[in-house]
Design an enzyme around this catalytic site. Structure first.
Site, PDB file in Angstrom:
ATOM      1  N   VAL A   1      16.567 -30.660 -31.922  1.00  0.00           N
ATOM      2  CA  VAL A   1      16.862 -31.963 -32.540  1.00  0.00           C
ATOM      3  C   VAL A   1      17.635 -31.812 -33.849  1.00  0.00           C
ATOM      4  CG1 VAL A   1      14.948 -33.199 -31.452  1.00  0.00           C
ATOM      5  CG2 VAL A   1      14.548 -32.009 -33.611  1.00  0.00           C
TER       6      VAL A   1
ATOM      7  N   ASP B   1       7.946 -25.177 -35.164  1.00  0.00           N
ATOM      8  CA  ASP B   1       8.391 -24.750 -33.841  1.00  0.00           C
ATOM      9  C   ASP B   1       7.475 -23.607 -33.389  1.00  0.00           C
ATOM     10  OD1 ASP B   1      10.138 -24.557 -31.640  1.00  0.00           O
ATOM     11  OD2 ASP B   1      11.481 -23.209 -32.660  1.00  0.00           O
TER      12      ASP B   1
ATOM     13  N   GLY C   1      15.942 -28.514 -44.646  1.00  0.00           N
ATOM     14  CA  GLY C   1      15.681 -29.544 -43.642  1.00  0.00           C
ATOM     15  C   GLY C   1      14.739 -30.662 -44.053  1.00  0.00           C
TER      16      GLY C   1
ATOM     17  N   LYS D   1       6.595 -29.233 -32.494  1.00  0.00           N
ATOM     18  CA  LYS D   1       6.864 -28.884 -31.091  1.00  0.00           C
ATOM     19  C   LYS D   1       5.734 -27.990 -30.613  1.00  0.00           C
ATOM     20  CE  LYS D   1      11.918 -28.336 -31.211  1.00  0.00           C
ATOM     21  NZ  LYS D   1      12.950 -27.291 -31.103  1.00  0.00           N
TER      22      LYS D   1
END
Ligand code: 5GP
Length: 188
Positions: A162, A112, A53, A140
């Site tokens: 997202v 996260d 990512g 987040k």
């Protein structure tokens, strides 16, 4: 005929950060990182990108970091299929070089629950780097389950799933040039 990018865009509920906003913030982060490490007068900064990512973010970021940078990669898997953390972190690929006595910065796409970074941090700290910092594009905070010190944050976001700019859903959407919220009906 509809292009593939247009097809992917149909799954996007809302664009959170467009290309221009991302580029501006990434440059700002790189400037901040450069200034901080310049004070330490370092001879090398090892940047470890967490696959897959962070690849787009990292490649844009390092282009604006004005320090002697080397790069390495780790691949971890914290998610099975879907949008929620499995709670377990598997190391799929380790870094190639030793980080002992080196200044190290982990580059992540999103924090996260914090479980992935907590695990990575412990693992890398055990290898005795001179320093270890963490940089993430997205954060987040509302979803955090464990506290992890994050030194550089691009943007804080709400609890929404997202995609784009490297972030995937089931391995797709990484190629979108912006970050958007995935329509819930795609993963419902
Ligand atoms: P954590 O261990 O902090 O719960 O999860 C970190 C990893 O979960 C990230 O590196 C990313 O792969 C995945 N993740 C968490 N939230 C999102 C999200 O909103 N979108 C995508 N695409 N991946 C996410």
């Amino acid at each position: 005929m509809q292009s593939w990018q247009q097809h992917l865009a149909e799954s996007v509920e809302e664009i959170l950060f467009d290309e221009e906003t991302l580029a501006k913030r990434v440059k700002e982060l790189a400037k901040e990182i450069t200034a901080d490490y310049q004070q330490l007068n370092i001879s090398e900064l090892v940047i470890i990108g967490i696959l897959r990512g962070s690849v787009l973010f990292m490649s844009d970021l390092i282009r604006h970091i004005d320090l002697p940078v080397t790069i390495d990669f780790m691949a971890v898997s914290s998610y099975t299929k879907g949008t929620r953390s499995s709670g377990t972190v598997r190391i799929l690929k380790d870094i190639n070089e030793s980080i002992q006595d080196k200044h190290v910065m982990i580059v992540e796409d999103i924090v996260d629950t914090g479980l992935t970074l907590q695990c990575l941090r412990e693992l890398l700290c055990a290898r005795q780097p001179k320093s270890l910092r963490i940089c993430t594009l997205l954060d987040k905070p509302l979803r955090r389950r464990v506290e992890v010190p994050v030194d550089y944050v691009g943007f804080q976001i709400e609890d929404k799933f997202v995609i784009g700019y490297g972030l995937d859903y089931n391995d797709h959407y990484r190629q979108l040039p912006y970050i958007g919220v995935l329509k819930p009906e795609i993963y419902a």
